[in-house]
Design a protein around this motif. Structure first.
Motif, PDB file in Angstrom:
ATOM      1  N   GLN A   6       3.339   8.578  11.860  1.00  0.00           N
ATOM      2  CA  GLN A   6       2.689   7.734  12.248  1.00  0.00           C
ATOM      3  C   GLN A   6       1.587   7.506  13.789  1.00  0.00           C
ATOM      4  O   GLN A   6       0.594   8.004  14.102  1.00  0.00           O
ATOM      5  CB  GLN A   6       3.166   6.748  11.958  1.00  0.00           C
ATOM      6  CG  GLN A   6       3.616   6.079  10.567  1.00  0.00           C
ATOM      7  CD  GLN A   6       4.178   4.678  10.616  1.00  0.00           C
ATOM      8  OE1 GLN A   6       4.516   3.930  11.499  1.00  0.00           O
ATOM      9  NE2 GLN A   6       4.016   4.338   8.760  1.00  0.00           N
ATOM     10  N   ALA A   7       2.893   8.805  14.424  1.00  0.00           N
ATOM     11  CA  ALA A   7       2.399   8.196  16.119  1.00  0.00           C
ATOM     12  C   ALA A   7       1.326   9.784  16.176  1.00  0.00           C
ATOM     13  O   ALA A   7       0.927   9.853  17.306  1.00  0.00           O
ATOM     14  CB  ALA A   7       3.681   8.584  16.876  1.00  0.00           C
ATOM     15  N   ALA A   8       2.171  10.768  15.732  1.00  0.00           N
ATOM     16  CA  ALA A   8       1.746  12.320  16.003  1.00  0.00           C
ATOM     17  C   ALA A   8      -0.074  12.412  15.369  1.00  0.00           C
ATOM     18  O   ALA A   8      -1.064  13.253  15.250  1.00  0.00           O
ATOM     19  CB  ALA A   8       1.717  12.507  15.006  1.00  0.00           C
ATOM     20  N   MET A   9      -0.495  11.359  14.355  1.00  0.00           N
ATOM     21  CA  MET A   9      -1.260  11.567  13.058  1.00  0.00           C
ATOM     22  C   MET A   9      -2.348  10.164  13.815  1.00  0.00           C
ATOM     23  O   MET A   9      -3.342  10.097  13.316  1.00  0.00           O
ATOM     24  CB  MET A   9      -1.423  11.136  11.793  1.00  0.00           C
ATOM     25  CG  MET A   9      -0.694  12.299  11.508  1.00  0.00           C
ATOM     26  SD  MET A   9       0.131  12.414   9.518  1.00  0.00           S
ATOM     27  CE  MET A   9      -1.959  12.085   8.902  1.00  0.00           C
ATOM     28  N   VAL A  58       0.928  -0.970   0.078  1.00  0.00           N
ATOM     29  CA  VAL A  58       0.108   0.564  -0.195  1.00  0.00           C
ATOM     30  C   VAL A  58       1.006   1.495   0.135  1.00  0.00           C
ATOM     31  O   VAL A  58       0.731   2.342  -0.563  1.00  0.00           O
ATOM     32  CB  VAL A  58      -0.770   0.185   1.031  1.00  0.00           C
ATOM     33  CG1 VAL A  58      -1.630   1.666   1.749  1.00  0.00           C
ATOM     34  CG2 VAL A  58      -2.463  -1.210   1.329  1.00  0.00           C
ATOM     35  N   CYS A  59       1.973   1.385   0.843  1.00  0.00           N
ATOM     36  CA  CYS A  59       2.714   2.384   0.927  1.00  0.00           C
ATOM     37  C   CYS A  59       3.897   2.772  -0.547  1.00  0.00           C
ATOM     38  O   CYS A  59       3.734   3.834  -1.127  1.00  0.00           O
ATOM     39  CB  CYS A  59       3.894   1.813   1.331  1.00  0.00           C
ATOM     40  SG  CYS A  59       5.384   3.581   2.056  1.00  0.00           S
ATOM     41  N   CYS A  60       3.845   1.419  -1.584  1.00  0.00           N
ATOM     42  CA  CYS A  60       4.248   1.820  -2.695  1.00  0.00           C
ATOM     43  C   CYS A  60       3.329   2.539  -4.073  1.00  0.00           C
ATOM     44  O   CYS A  60       3.318   2.677  -4.307  1.00  0.00           O
ATOM     45  CB  CYS A  60       5.493   1.210  -2.806  1.00  0.00           C
ATOM     46  SG  CYS A  60       6.784   0.768  -2.105  1.00  0.00           S
ATOM     47  N   GLN A  61       2.577   1.893  -3.663  1.00  0.00           N
ATOM     48  CA  GLN A  61       1.475   1.392  -4.547  1.00  0.00           C
ATOM     49  C   GLN A  61      -0.201   2.302  -4.566  1.00  0.00           C
ATOM     50  O   GLN A  61      -1.322   1.363  -4.733  1.00  0.00           O
ATOM     51  CB  GLN A  61       0.892   0.531  -5.358  1.00  0.00           C
ATOM     52  CG  GLN A  61       2.502  -0.973  -5.534  1.00  0.00           C
ATOM     53  CD  GLN A  61       1.655  -2.133  -6.244  1.00  0.00           C
ATOM     54  OE1 GLN A  61       1.140  -2.370  -6.393  1.00  0.00           O
ATOM     55  NE2 GLN A  61       2.784  -3.356  -5.631  1.00  0.00           N
ATOM     56  N   ILE A 121      -7.095  -1.389   6.095  1.00  0.00           N
ATOM     57  CA  ILE A 121      -6.004  -1.326   5.168  1.00  0.00           C
ATOM     58  C   ILE A 121      -4.546  -1.582   6.809  1.00  0.00           C
ATOM     59  O   ILE A 121      -4.621  -0.656   6.954  1.00  0.00           O
ATOM     60  CB  ILE A 121      -5.732   0.228   4.673  1.00  0.00           C
ATOM     61  CG1 ILE A 121      -7.255  -0.053   4.089  1.00  0.00           C
ATOM     62  CG2 ILE A 121      -5.005   0.674   3.799  1.00  0.00           C
ATOM     63  CD1 ILE A 121      -7.538   1.322   3.444  1.00  0.00           C
ATOM     64  N   GLU A 122      -3.703  -2.394   6.258  1.00  0.00           N
ATOM     65  CA  GLU A 122      -2.850  -2.605   7.371  1.00  0.00           C
ATOM     66  C   GLU A 122      -1.828  -2.156   6.291  1.00  0.00           C
ATOM     67  O   GLU A 122      -1.068  -2.729   5.157  1.00  0.00           O
ATOM     68  CB  GLU A 122      -2.319  -4.034   7.403  1.00  0.00           C
ATOM     69  CG  GLU A 122      -1.205  -4.091   8.497  1.00  0.00           C
ATOM     70  CD  GLU A 122      -1.022  -5.133   9.172  1.00  0.00           C
ATOM     71  OE1 GLU A 122       0.418  -6.153   9.199  1.00  0.00           O
ATOM     72  OE2 GLU A 122      -1.478  -6.532   8.341  1.00  0.00           O
ATOM     73  N   THR A 123      -0.943  -0.960   6.563  1.00  0.00           N
ATOM     74  CA  THR A 123       0.116  -0.389   5.355  1.00  0.00           C
ATOM     75  C   THR A 123       1.964  -1.067   6.173  1.00  0.00           C
ATOM     76  O   THR A 123       1.655  -1.759   6.746  1.00  0.00           O
ATOM     77  CB  THR A 123       0.108   1.132   6.079  1.00  0.00           C
ATOM     78  OG1 THR A 123       1.025   1.084   7.225  1.00  0.00           O
ATOM     79  CG2 THR A 123      -1.115   1.841   5.428  1.00  0.00           C
ATOM     80  N   THR A 124       2.550  -0.630   5.710  1.00  0.00           N
ATOM     81  CA  THR A 124       4.084  -0.622   5.720  1.00  0.00           C
ATOM     82  C   THR A 124       4.584  -0.401   6.874  1.00  0.00           C
ATOM     83  O   THR A 124       3.940   0.523   7.231  1.00  0.00           O
ATOM     84  CB  THR A 124       5.113  -0.972   4.311  1.00  0.00           C
ATOM     85  OG1 THR A 124       4.678   0.587   4.023  1.00  0.00           O
ATOM     86  CG2 THR A 124       3.825  -1.569   2.709  1.00  0.00           C
ATOM     87  N   GLY A 125       5.773  -0.545   6.715  1.00  0.00           N
ATOM     88  CA  GLY A 125       5.899   0.148   8.358  1.00  0.00           C
ATOM     89  C   GLY A 125       6.683   1.619   8.243  1.00  0.00           C
ATOM     90  O   GLY A 125       6.814   2.434   9.300  1.00  0.00           O
ATOM     91  N   ILE A 126       6.887   1.851   7.309  1.00  0.00           N
ATOM     92  CA  ILE A 126       7.349   2.957   6.707  1.00  0.00           C
ATOM     93  C   ILE A 126       6.310   4.074   6.465  1.00  0.00           C
ATOM     94  O   ILE A 126       6.968   4.937   5.431  1.00  0.00           O
ATOM     95  CB  ILE A 126       8.667   3.105   6.252  1.00  0.00           C
ATOM     96  CG1 ILE A 126       8.380   2.712   4.677  1.00  0.00           C
ATOM     97  CG2 ILE A 126       9.721   2.631   7.515  1.00  0.00           C
ATOM     98  CD1 ILE A 126       9.935   2.241   4.134  1.00  0.00           C
TER      99      ILE A 126
END
Length: 286
Positions: free
Chosen positions: A87-90, A3-6, A35-40
């Motif tokens: 990620q933490a702030a949002m 999901v992160c890249c595409q 929706i589970e994203t990548t860690g970055i």
């Protein structure tokens, strides 16, 4: 796919295909998509798709962002990766994993730092992946189980550092932690008098057009001049959710209340921007 890249290429068509299969009976009538994203991953592009794709936005409602934080490695990750800070702030919920493997001192220090980054997000420890699903679902303003939106819980205005006008008691900005690599700030603003809607919207549109990377998240309940009921606003970086007018005020406090989480964006800048565009005065800090 990732999901992160595409995100721009596959997320919207995937959501459309799922919905059409649900409508056609090929899939069960599901009520929620996770929706589970990548860690970055940065949450903003995903929210962009959910809000700006009209077909998607008309049939789906973004509920919330849940971020997991490694209790053992989280402090170093926050220092090393700007994406981790965002990620933490949002997040609407923060889940602390591996708390059974970290020292109590490390967990306490991490919690204090997360509270500084995101005062409103509840923090829950997770051991071996076990957590009550009710703690991380229905994290948004509108809970399908409730008749009325829980504005106070969603806005959590009291948890943020209040910002008043220069010279007011308690209006001095708090020193920024050395850990906050991008000088992330979380603060609140209040206005006693009703706000001009055109001026307010123009201020927010200008902010999101010229400083999108600096505005991580904004929530507000607004007393709009000429309207009997409050208007709820929610923004993420360059995205402003469609305003939602509530049926009634949630309590006797009819002030306009804003909470901001920003990166490299001063509290006084936001105060002056809203004052200049709406001709309103911020409430004294308390």
């Amino acid at each position: 796919g990732c999901v992160c890249c595409q995100i721009q290429g596959t997320l919207a068509p995937t959501l459309k295909n799922l919905y059409m299969a649900r409508s056609g009976g090929t899939l069960p009538p599901y009520r929620r998509i996770l929706i589970e994203t990548t860690g970055i991953a940065d949450p903003a592009p995903i929210l962009d798709t959910l809000l700006n794709e009209r077909w998607i936005a008309a049939r789906h409602r973004m509920d919330g962002v849940v971020t997991t934080v490694d209790a053992v490695l989280g402090a170093d990750q926050l220092d090393a990766h700007p994406e981790a800070l965002r990620q933490a702030a949002m997040a609407d919920r923060l889940l602390l994993t591996k708390t059974d493997q970290a020292t109590p001192e490390a967990v306490a220090a991490l919690e204090a730092r997360l509270a500084e980054l995101n005062p409103a997000a509840p923090r829950y420890p997770v051991v071996n992946g076990v957590i009550d699903p009710a703690l991380i679902l229905d994290a948004g303003l509108f809970n399908p189980k409730d008749k009325h939106p829980d504005v106070e819980k969603w806005l959590a205005h009291q948890r943020y550092k209040p910002v008043g006008r220069p010279g007011m008691l308690g209006s001095k900005a708090a020193p920024v932690s050395a850990h906050q690599g991008e000088r992330i700030r979380a603060f609140s603003l209040s206005f006693d008098t009703p706000l001009d809607w055109a001026g307010l919207y123009a201020a927010l549109e200008m902010l999101m057009a010229f400083r999108p990377k600096n505005l991580l998240r904004m929530k507000a309940i607004v007393n709009v001049a000429g309207k009997p009921n409050p208007v709820v606003l929610h923004g993420v970086q360059h995205l402003l959710y469609p305003p939602a007018e509530l049926m009634e005020w949630p309590d006797a406090d009819h002030r306009s209340r804003f909470v901001f989480i920003t990166a490299d964006l001063e509290e006084d800048f936001m105060r002056k921007l809203l004052e200049d565009f709406t001709q309103a005065m911020t409430s004294p800090s308390c």
